[in-house]
Structure formats: C-alpha cells, structure tokens
Design an enzyme around this catalytic site. Structure first.
Site, PDB file in Angstrom:
ATOM      1  N   SER A  91      -3.256   5.284  17.323  1.00 38.48           N
ATOM      2  CA  SER A  91      -3.746   4.833  16.015  1.00 38.48           C
ATOM      3  C   SER A  91      -2.961   3.648  15.486  1.00 38.48           C
ATOM      4  O   SER A  91      -3.112   3.271  14.328  1.00 38.48           O
ATOM      5  CB  SER A  91      -3.635   5.992  15.016  1.00 38.48           C
ATOM      6  OG  SER A  91      -2.327   6.484  15.041  1.00 38.48           O
ATOM      7  N   THR A 193      -1.790   6.035  10.918  1.00 37.46           N
ATOM      8  CA  THR A 193      -1.008   4.891  10.445  1.00 37.46           C
ATOM      9  C   THR A 193       0.462   5.238  10.324  1.00 37.46           C
ATOM     10  O   THR A 193       0.801   6.323   9.841  1.00 37.46           O
ATOM     11  CB  THR A 193      -1.488   4.536   9.018  1.00 37.46           C
ATOM     12  OG1 THR A 193      -2.842   4.162   9.101  1.00 37.46           O
ATOM     13  CG2 THR A 193      -0.674   3.426   8.390  1.00 37.46           C
ATOM     14  N   THR A 211      -1.338  -0.257  11.523  1.00 40.48           N
ATOM     15  CA  THR A 211      -2.346   0.687  12.014  1.00 40.48           C
ATOM     16  C   THR A 211      -3.449  -0.020  12.786  1.00 40.48           C
ATOM     17  O   THR A 211      -3.681  -1.215  12.587  1.00 40.48           O
ATOM     18  CB  THR A 211      -2.987   1.438  10.815  1.00 40.48           C
ATOM     19  OG1 THR A 211      -3.811   2.493  11.286  1.00 40.48           O
ATOM     20  CG2 THR A 211      -3.818   0.508   9.946  1.00 40.48           C
ATOM     21  N   ARG A 221     -14.386  -3.690   9.680  1.00 39.33           N
ATOM     22  CA  ARG A 221     -13.867  -2.768   8.660  1.00 39.33           C
ATOM     23  C   ARG A 221     -12.351  -2.948   8.486  1.00 39.33           C
ATOM     24  O   ARG A 221     -11.591  -3.030   9.432  1.00 39.33           O
ATOM     25  CB  ARG A 221     -14.157  -1.331   9.087  1.00 39.33           C
ATOM     26  CG  ARG A 221     -13.692  -0.260   8.078  1.00 39.33           C
ATOM     27  CD  ARG A 221     -12.352   0.336   8.451  1.00 39.33           C
ATOM     28  NE  ARG A 221     -12.020   1.525   7.648  1.00 39.33           N
ATOM     29  CZ  ARG A 221     -10.827   2.101   7.660  1.00 39.33           C
ATOM     30  NH1 ARG A 221      -9.858   1.633   8.413  1.00 39.33           N
ATOM     31  NH2 ARG A 221     -10.590   3.163   6.913  1.00 39.33           N
ATOM     32  N   THR A 244      -1.595   7.439   4.056  1.00 38.57           N
ATOM     33  CA  THR A 244      -2.259   7.565   5.343  1.00 38.57           C
ATOM     34  C   THR A 244      -3.513   8.390   5.094  1.00 38.57           C
ATOM     35  O   THR A 244      -3.643   9.041   4.071  1.00 38.57           O
ATOM     36  CB  THR A 244      -1.330   8.221   6.391  1.00 38.57           C
ATOM     37  OG1 THR A 244      -2.003   8.269   7.648  1.00 38.57           O
ATOM     38  CG2 THR A 244      -0.900   9.610   5.984  1.00 38.57           C
ATOM     39  N   GLY A 245      -4.429   8.333   6.035  1.00 33.16           N
ATOM     40  CA  GLY A 245      -5.661   9.071   5.843  1.00 33.16           C
ATOM     41  C   GLY A 245      -6.837   8.139   5.666  1.00 33.16           C
ATOM     42  O   GLY A 245      -6.752   6.957   6.007  1.00 33.16           O
TER      43      GLY A 245
HETATM   44  N1  ASP Z   1      -5.390   4.714   6.447  1.00 34.88           N
HETATM   45  C1  ASP Z   1      -5.816   4.236   7.736  1.00 34.88           C
HETATM   46  C2  ASP Z   1      -7.139   3.572   7.606  1.00 34.88           C
HETATM   47  O1  ASP Z   1      -7.996   4.075   6.899  1.00 34.88           O
HETATM   48  C3  ASP Z   1      -5.892   5.273   8.787  1.00 34.88           C
HETATM   49  C4  ASP Z   1      -4.977   6.417   8.679  1.00 34.88           C
HETATM   50  O2  ASP Z   1      -3.880   6.323   8.178  1.00 34.88           O
HETATM   51  O3  ASP Z   1      -5.373   7.500   9.098  1.00 34.88           O
HETATM   52  O4  ASP Z   1      -7.356   2.599   8.267  1.00 34.88           O
END
Ligand code: ASP
Length: 342
Positions: A91, A193, A211, A221, A244-245
């Site tokens: 990731s 991330t 990330t 995106r 994150t997320g």
């Molecule tokens: N926040 C990151 C994104 O949406 C991905 C992640 O941290 O899971 O690109």
C-alpha cells in the site's frame, strides 16, 4: 519488533554509519526557524509515532537520524523511504497495489514546524514520492504538484523513472479484474498508508505521509494522504495528527486539521481522535461507503502525549521513544467489522 536493548544497540551502530555517509543536512532552502519551540517534556524528546506495522522499520531509521541531529524533515524522509522501497508492503511506493488500469499512482506529503509543506499526488514512476514532496517544499513556491507536472518536476530534480508494478501486484490486479469490484478493505494485513509524526530533539513537530492509496481506485483518484489538513496536519504550538483509512471520508471531514483544532481547545490526543472518528461515523452511517468504511487517526501533542483511535478494529501504530524503544500499540475503536459497538 526490536526490544529496547536491541534497538538502542542498532541505533548506536546506525548513527556511526550514517554520520560517516552523510554530509551536512541537505536542506537547500533556508527555512526560517522562528523559534516556535514550546515546552516539551525533555524526557519525551525525540518521539516518533507512525501508522501500522511498517511504522517499526520507518521509526527506527527516523530515530537514528534524529539522534544524529539530522533535520526532522530529512529524518522523516529517510524513515518513510523504507516502506516505499519495500515491495512486500502493498500500500506504499514500489509494489503498491495499482489502480484499475494497472498503474501504481502515489500520494505523499511532508510538513515542518513552521507550516512549510510539500506534497505530490497522482505521481507515477517514482520510487520515493516523499522525497519529491520534500523537494516541492524546499525548491518551489507551491505546496502541491500533481500527475504529469509532479513527474516532470521530479525528473528535473534528478529522480529516475522506474516501473513500480511488481509481478505480485500485477497478478493481484489481474485477479481483481476478473470481477472488478471496488471495495477497499483496510486492515493490518494489507497495511495501508504510512503517516509519521515527530517531536524532534528541539521539541518541534513535523510529519509526513506516503501511500499508493486505495487499491483498484479510479485512474486519477487522489486520497487524503497528500492533502494538508486531511491526511496530515500540525500546528507547532498545539500538536500533530495524521490519518489512514478511506481517504474520501477523511477529506469530507478535514480529519487531521480537526483533530489538531480539538487539541487546541484542550482535548487530549485520544479525545480528539475519538471525537473526529465519531463525527466521521455520524456523517457516514447511512452512506454507501459505510459497509467497508475504516478510518484511523494518530495524534501527538506538544507535551509528547499521543494516541490513536479508529472506527473499526484492527488499527495499530508504532511508537518510538527513549524510555521504551520502538513498539506497536493497538488503538481503541468504536465498532467491530460486524458493526457491534464496543
Ligand atoms: N488514506 C489512504 C487513501 O485513501 C489509504 C489508507 O490509508 O488506507 O488513499
């Protein structure tokens, strides 16, 4: 995970090696230090927190650099380059999951204690987007460069274009194409991330994020991670936060900036992260994204207090300090994946 003795030993060895290898800090533009250092408890300096398990090797490198009195931005860059270059971390950077067209596109940002920021988004073909973000901060009048422009800038700064799609990620993408369903699943197994927050030896705050974003995203995106205020924010008088997320949910709520604002109003890092996760939940409980929604924040205040909190279970972060070395901590969360409130 290293135990403390191991960690200190390695850190000491690393310091010797690094000081021999590196010249003076490579910061090429003078960043004025307005002496915004506030009263951080000495025992809590330096302090590093980073999202997910890959925070451990990243923290370790950043720690070595900070102890060697490298500038915090250089230390953050050095730490974040480790997961960026590791193809087993799916990731971040090289080997990251591609978008639906099979392209690995990267987002990163970095911010210092004087609110200088640099960011790149939708960047292809460069192994270390965090280094390009730092160059944006240092060598341009802008905060954010994107796509082809970010790539052109990176090339002009001497970065080399490389193929970041590994065989393993290509295979997974081809498998995904069979059904082509977009459903981000965010948990420890697929890492996510890396966001890092630091209090340096002078008591100043800084941070960075890098990330490859959500796997199988639409081409073009951009997530929250390169957006100052969403994926990362700090105010040297108050504290720092990172996310994150699911980036869309974090952007909709200006997540990290809000966590810092709540700390300014007197909330602890834990209370601030929790309140913003609750807010994200309330804004999304009837949203189509709710089924797979996960968001997590880490936060650090000027006193060296830190915390993390996530919407759903499975989030953790790495902490590195003098007292206990480099270790993982699971965060508290609002609900489990079958929607049972904790
Ligand atoms: N926040 C990151 C994104 O949406 C991905 C992640 O941290 O899971 O690109």
């Amino acid at each position: 995970m290293s135990d403390r003795r191991d960690f200190i030993k390695k850190a000491a060895l690393g310091t010797i090696g690094i000081s021999a290898l590196m010249g003076c800090g490579e910061i090429s533009r003078k960043i004025e230090d307005e002496s915004m250092t506030a009263n951080v408890n000495n025992q809590k300096k330096p302090l590093i927190i980073s999202t997910w398990n890959h925070g451990i090797p990243a923290n370790e490198e950043t720690w070595k650099q900070l102890k060697n009195r490298k500038p915090a931005l250089d230390a953050i860059e050095a730490g974040l380059k480790i997961p960026e270059a590791d193809p087993s971390i799916r990731s971040v950077g090289y080997g990251g999951f591609p978008d639906r067209e099979g392209k690995v596109t990267l987002d990163a940002c970095i911010m210092d204690h004087n609110s200088n920021c640099g960011s790149v988004s939708f960047l292809e073909g460069i192994m270390h987007p965090i280094s390009v973000a730092k160059k944006v901060l240092l060598n341009t009048p802008h905060v954010m460069l994107s796509g082809q422009g970010a790539l052109q800038f990176a090339l002009s700064e001497g970065f080399v274009e490389e193929n970041l799609l590994t065989e393993a990620s290509k295979k997974d993408w081809e498998k995904w194409l069979e059904e082509s369903k977009y459903k981000p699943v965010i948990n420890i197994e697929n890492h996510d991330t890396i966001s890092m927050l630091v209090i340096d030896e002078d008591g100043n705050l800084s941070g960075g994020c890098t990330t490859s974003g959500a796997a199988w995203k639409m081409h073009g995106r951009v997530g929250d991670s390169p957006i100052i205020g969403a994926g990362l924010f700090l105010d040297n008088e108050v504290g720092a936060a990172a996310a994150t997320g699911l980036g869309e949910a974090v952007i909709r709520t200006a997540g990290s900036a809000m966590v810092v604002e709540l700390m300014r109003q007197g909330k602890t890092p834990f209370e601030a992260c929790k309140e913003i996760v609750e807010r994200i939940y309330n804004k999304h409980k009837y949203h189509k994204d709710m089924e797979y929604l996960q968001v997590g924040f880490i936060a650090l205040n000027k006193n060296g207090e830190h915390a993390g909190y996530s919407l759903r279970s499975g989030f953790n972060y790495a902490i590195c300090d003098e007292e206990k070395g480099n270790r993982m901590e699971d965060t508290q969360f609002k609900m489990s994946w079958d929607n049972k409130e904790k």
